[in-house]
Write a protein that holds these residues in place. Sequence first.
Motif, PDB file in Angstrom:
ATOM      1  N   ARG A  20       0.821  -1.215   0.000  1.00  0.00           N
ATOM      2  CA  ARG A  20       0.000   0.000   0.000  1.00  0.00           C
ATOM      3  C   ARG A  20       0.855   1.266   0.000  1.00  0.00           C
ATOM      4  NH1 ARG A  20      -5.073   0.764   1.541  1.00  0.00           N
ATOM      5  NH2 ARG A  20      -4.438   2.310   3.105  1.00  0.00           N
ATOM      6  N   SER A  21       2.151   1.114   0.289  1.00  0.00           N
ATOM      7  CA  SER A  21       3.043   2.281   0.267  1.00  0.00           C
ATOM      8  C   SER A  21       3.461   2.659  -1.144  1.00  0.00           C
ATOM      9  CB  SER A  21       4.296   1.986   1.108  1.00  0.00           C
ATOM     10  OG  SER A  21       3.956   1.677   2.439  1.00  0.00           O
ATOM     11  N   PHE A  22       3.146   1.800  -2.132  1.00  0.00           N
ATOM     12  CA  PHE A  22       3.565   2.053  -3.507  1.00  0.00           C
ATOM     13  C   PHE A  22       2.361   2.089  -4.440  1.00  0.00           C
ATOM     14  CE2 PHE A  22       7.010  -0.162  -1.322  1.00  0.00           C
ATOM     15  CZ  PHE A  22       8.060   0.716  -1.522  1.00  0.00           C
ATOM     16  N   LEU A  23       1.303   2.769  -3.998  1.00  0.00           N
ATOM     17  CA  LEU A  23       0.097   2.846  -4.819  1.00  0.00           C
ATOM     18  C   LEU A  23       0.222   3.894  -5.917  1.00  0.00           C
ATOM     19  CD1 LEU A  23      -2.665   2.534  -2.061  1.00  0.00           C
ATOM     20  CD2 LEU A  23      -1.823   0.761  -3.616  1.00  0.00           C
ATOM     21  N   SER A  81       2.786   8.867  -3.297  1.00  0.00           N
ATOM     22  CA  SER A  81       3.037   8.218  -2.003  1.00  0.00           C
ATOM     23  C   SER A  81       4.524   8.071  -1.705  1.00  0.00           C
ATOM     24  CB  SER A  81       2.368   6.841  -1.977  1.00  0.00           C
ATOM     25  OG  SER A  81       2.915   6.002  -2.983  1.00  0.00           O
ATOM     26  N   ILE A  82       5.385   8.337  -2.702  1.00  0.00           N
ATOM     27  CA  ILE A  82       6.836   8.237  -2.514  1.00  0.00           C
ATOM     28  C   ILE A  82       7.380   9.637  -2.261  1.00  0.00           C
ATOM     29  CG2 ILE A  82       9.000   7.455  -3.496  1.00  0.00           C
ATOM     30  CD1 ILE A  82       6.978   5.244  -3.025  1.00  0.00           C
ATOM     31  N   SER A  83       7.933   9.834  -1.081  1.00  0.00           N
ATOM     32  CA  SER A  83       8.436  11.154  -0.698  1.00  0.00           C
ATOM     33  C   SER A  83       9.955  11.130  -0.569  1.00  0.00           C
ATOM     34  CB  SER A  83       7.814  11.588   0.635  1.00  0.00           C
ATOM     35  OG  SER A  83       8.216  10.712   1.674  1.00  0.00           O
ATOM     36  N   PRO A 103      12.734   6.178 -16.028  1.00  0.00           N
ATOM     37  CA  PRO A 103      12.334   6.636 -14.688  1.00  0.00           C
ATOM     38  C   PRO A 103      11.164   5.820 -14.144  1.00  0.00           C
ATOM     39  CG  PRO A 103      12.585   8.488 -16.194  1.00  0.00           C
ATOM     40  CD  PRO A 103      12.673   7.255 -17.024  1.00  0.00           C
ATOM     41  N   ALA A 104      11.159   5.626 -12.848  1.00  0.00           N
ATOM     42  CA  ALA A 104      10.081   4.869 -12.212  1.00  0.00           C
ATOM     43  C   ALA A 104       8.769   5.626 -12.339  1.00  0.00           C
ATOM     44  CB  ALA A 104      10.408   4.631 -10.744  1.00  0.00           C
ATOM     45  N   ASP A 105       7.714   4.884 -12.626  1.00  0.00           N
ATOM     46  CA  ASP A 105       6.373   5.464 -12.730  1.00  0.00           C
ATOM     47  C   ASP A 105       5.394   4.425 -12.209  1.00  0.00           C
ATOM     48  OD1 ASP A 105       4.042   6.751 -13.270  1.00  0.00           O
ATOM     49  OD2 ASP A 105       4.306   6.824 -15.455  1.00  0.00           O
ATOM     50  N   LEU A 106       4.872   4.654 -11.013  1.00  0.00           N
ATOM     51  CA  LEU A 106       3.983   3.680 -10.392  1.00  0.00           C
ATOM     52  C   LEU A 106       2.644   3.578 -11.102  1.00  0.00           C
ATOM     53  CD1 LEU A 106       4.726   4.404  -6.625  1.00  0.00           C
ATOM     54  CD2 LEU A 106       5.463   2.446  -7.977  1.00  0.00           C
ATOM     55  N   VAL A 135      -5.554   2.369  -9.617  1.00  0.00           N
ATOM     56  CA  VAL A 135      -5.703   2.079  -8.196  1.00  0.00           C
ATOM     57  C   VAL A 135      -7.136   2.365  -7.773  1.00  0.00           C
ATOM     58  CG1 VAL A 135      -4.935   2.627  -5.864  1.00  0.00           C
ATOM     59  CG2 VAL A 135      -3.291   2.622  -7.754  1.00  0.00           C
ATOM     60  N   ILE A 136      -7.785   1.382  -7.175  1.00  0.00           N
ATOM     61  CA  ILE A 136      -9.114   1.556  -6.576  1.00  0.00           C
ATOM     62  C   ILE A 136      -8.935   1.448  -5.071  1.00  0.00           C
ATOM     63  CG2 ILE A 136     -11.455   0.658  -6.409  1.00  0.00           C
ATOM     64  CD1 ILE A 136     -11.161  -0.472  -9.196  1.00  0.00           C
ATOM     65  N   ASP A 137      -8.870   2.598  -4.410  1.00  0.00           N
ATOM     66  CA  ASP A 137      -8.670   2.655  -2.964  1.00  0.00           C
ATOM     67  C   ASP A 137      -9.961   3.152  -2.325  1.00  0.00           C
ATOM     68  OD1 ASP A 137      -7.829   2.822  -0.397  1.00  0.00           O
ATOM     69  OD2 ASP A 137      -6.107   4.134  -0.776  1.00  0.00           O
ATOM     70  N   LEU A 138     -10.631   2.276  -1.592  1.00  0.00           N
ATOM     71  CA  LEU A 138     -11.926   2.602  -1.001  1.00  0.00           C
ATOM     72  C   LEU A 138     -11.816   3.068   0.444  1.00  0.00           C
ATOM     73  CD1 LEU A 138     -14.070  -0.363  -2.380  1.00  0.00           C
ATOM     74  CD2 LEU A 138     -13.593   1.849  -3.422  1.00  0.00           C
ATOM     75  N   SER A 139     -10.621   3.349   0.917  1.00  0.00           N
ATOM     76  CA  SER A 139     -10.443   3.707   2.327  1.00  0.00           C
ATOM     77  C   SER A 139     -11.240   4.945   2.696  1.00  0.00           C
ATOM     78  CB  SER A 139      -8.956   3.941   2.620  1.00  0.00           C
ATOM     79  OG  SER A 139      -8.202   2.797   2.299  1.00  0.00           O
ATOM     80  N   THR A 140     -11.148   5.994   1.886  1.00  0.00           N
ATOM     81  CA  THR A 140     -11.836   7.249   2.199  1.00  0.00           C
ATOM     82  C   THR A 140     -13.348   7.073   2.156  1.00  0.00           C
ATOM     83  OG1 THR A 140      -9.987   8.466   1.241  1.00  0.00           O
ATOM     84  CG2 THR A 140     -12.034   9.670   1.582  1.00  0.00           C
ATOM     85  N   MET A 141     -13.840   6.338   1.166  1.00  0.00           N
ATOM     86  CA  MET A 141     -15.282   6.127   1.044  1.00  0.00           C
ATOM     87  C   MET A 141     -15.831   5.328   2.216  1.00  0.00           C
ATOM     88  SD  MET A 141     -15.444   5.220  -3.000  1.00  0.00           S
ATOM     89  CE  MET A 141     -14.589   6.231  -4.202  1.00  0.00           C
ATOM     90  N   LEU A 142     -15.062   4.359   2.688  1.00  0.00           N
ATOM     91  CA  LEU A 142     -15.538   3.514   3.778  1.00  0.00           C
ATOM     92  C   LEU A 142     -15.670   4.284   5.082  1.00  0.00           C
ATOM     93  CD1 LEU A 142     -13.540   0.248   3.061  1.00  0.00           C
ATOM     94  CD2 LEU A 142     -15.998   0.573   2.849  1.00  0.00           C
TER      95      LEU A 142
END
Length: 680
Positions: A156-159, A163-165, A227-230, A669-676
């Motif tokens: 989940r740290s590489f969505l 998210s990469i700082s 270059p990296a591209d998630l 990416v389908i992240d439902l954390s905020t909706m939940l």
Amino acid sequence: MKKLFLYIEDQLNRLFSPKYNPFYYLGAISTLFFLILLISGIYLFIFYRTNNPYKIVQDLTEKQWYLGGIMRSLHRYASDGLVISIVLHTIREYVNGRYSHYRWIAWVSGVVLFIASLMLGISGYWLVWDERAQLIALKTAELLNDIFFFMEPPSRSFLSNESISGMFFFLLHFLHVAFPLGMIVLIGIHIIRCPRPVLKTPRAVTAGVAVVLLIASIILPATSAQPADLARLPINTPFDWFFFFIYPVRSLLPKSIFWLITIGGTIILFILPWTKRHRLLTAQVTSENCTGCDQCNKDCPYGAIRLQPPEERFPYRLKAVIMPERCAACGICVGACDFNAINLPEMTETQIKEEIIKLLAAIQTDRRPRILLLVCKRSVRFDAVADIIKERANIKAIALPCIGMVQPSMIETGFKSGADGIFLCGCVIGDCHYREGNVWLQARLRGERPPFSNKMVDCQRIGEYWLSSINTTKLAEELRLFEENLNAYNISVHEKPRIIKSIEDRRWSFKRVIASAIPAFLLPAFLILFLSTKPIYPFYSKDKSLIKFTFKHSSKHIGGCRELTKEEIEALPLHMRKTNSPFPSIRMDCGRERFPVYVEVDLDDKNVLSKIYYPAGLRKDGPVFAYEEIPVVPGMHEVKVRMGESKEGPAFDYTFEEKIDVEARGVVVIDLSTMLKSSL
């Protein structure tokens, strides 16, 4: 396996001579690679910045190719060379039986060093943050997802790229610098029981390694991938098999089998030194004969002898004391003592001399010279020696734990008992099983190290042959040559005495070794150049894209919640009492266990995921985490998600529907954390 290593070593001895055989310096070569990594790493550290790592590394490689690019390439290829040398060193020590009992510290610390080297190399690739680093980051996160220690899946740290700082690269950079410091400590532990560790390679070997690395850096300089591209899948990414071999294995094996092999194999490596139970009795000191001369301590290859003031009345200031946990029962200390003060219980100096007298007295021959053969058990099997000399009545042999156990007085006893010649047979110089036995014996015979040989001993009648067990058949030829030399022996008394050398004794010049080394190093150089980038392993299909489905959700408590009464609060210890907050939710008492979350995912009206996710924590009282990767073909797709909490069965409390457009090689990416948070 042992025969293979012995064969390779024998061929390298023919090519380089034992003095420059790289297989005899694998530990020192590993140290050399580590030193190159430190020097090149310090240079790269000066220019590295965490705010835009890819651009910094690219500028260093392209704009400063004459030094920065070379340093980066040296850093890359030296790290691959380090892995190769450590693996070869570990396997070689194992097949030669040099890992148990008194060597357990070296073995265990060596295993830790190997694991640390892999981790250090992987973290170094991350610092570039190109597609290769992205691939390894994703696959490393997948590995860590399997470990229950992580409540939240590391994937989940590489969505997304957001998210990469810079802090992520700062921590990586810190670990990449801290690890070598820890490895320096480990190297110290690794050699702690070796009084004279071989950390420096001969000049020819050092030059060969340096030249090969430099040529490799010029011919195929280390470069970055895209270059990296998630938001995109890393496909056709260069793959370094020396460090990343574990990821294809994980993708091919079921999770349980992979971790069983990985954890089980690691445990076996660590406990291997204790699987050998048989151990010879350690050396013993006869106090009344000890003079405290310290020679046994100087010659001991493992520092198993120390000199300390005697507790009782003693004519000398110090006396030798054996440390049993370090003693290898090699007998080198017996050969170092000129006063019969230290012996092996199973083979004392007196017993050896008595055996010499007995064997020589049993020789019944007048025509052929009588020869006493002193042979090291570790260099050649004694039964093979017995087969060689069984039809030669003029030769008698004694097997010793190490040829370094031979003392000049034993040779004198042999000549006084009627021997016409004494032949010494031990491990190849530079590869003594007990590190230094053959070297110390040579020094004693040449009068360079005590105990010194009697000047009356005719060194012309002493022969030596240093071999490994694969050369056993050559021993017969060496004995034949030695016998011919004795028959033809007619030397002037004015000629300087010398020790008869082997028929294979040759002089090797520095230039010749260098000329031989370059072709021999081409094979490992080719392997490094090839396996550091190819073959590419297809983790992701070229015609597929990816949907990452994830969420974090704190489900309801199974037992429900209620507000504690005033009496219940006062009955609790002070530190467990609920606050008198005006908010009822804070004063609530809830059961710890939470409901699992049931999830079904349909893609274009076809079910692709149906799974139950349980709360994190040993008591199942933590949040519920989910992370799944769903391969799809590029194009427009309709996604339906149904989720719910229930103890009995699926009861969906929330549904999600959306049409998504997936690009080729794209990641959605389908992240439902905020909706939940607001819906459940």
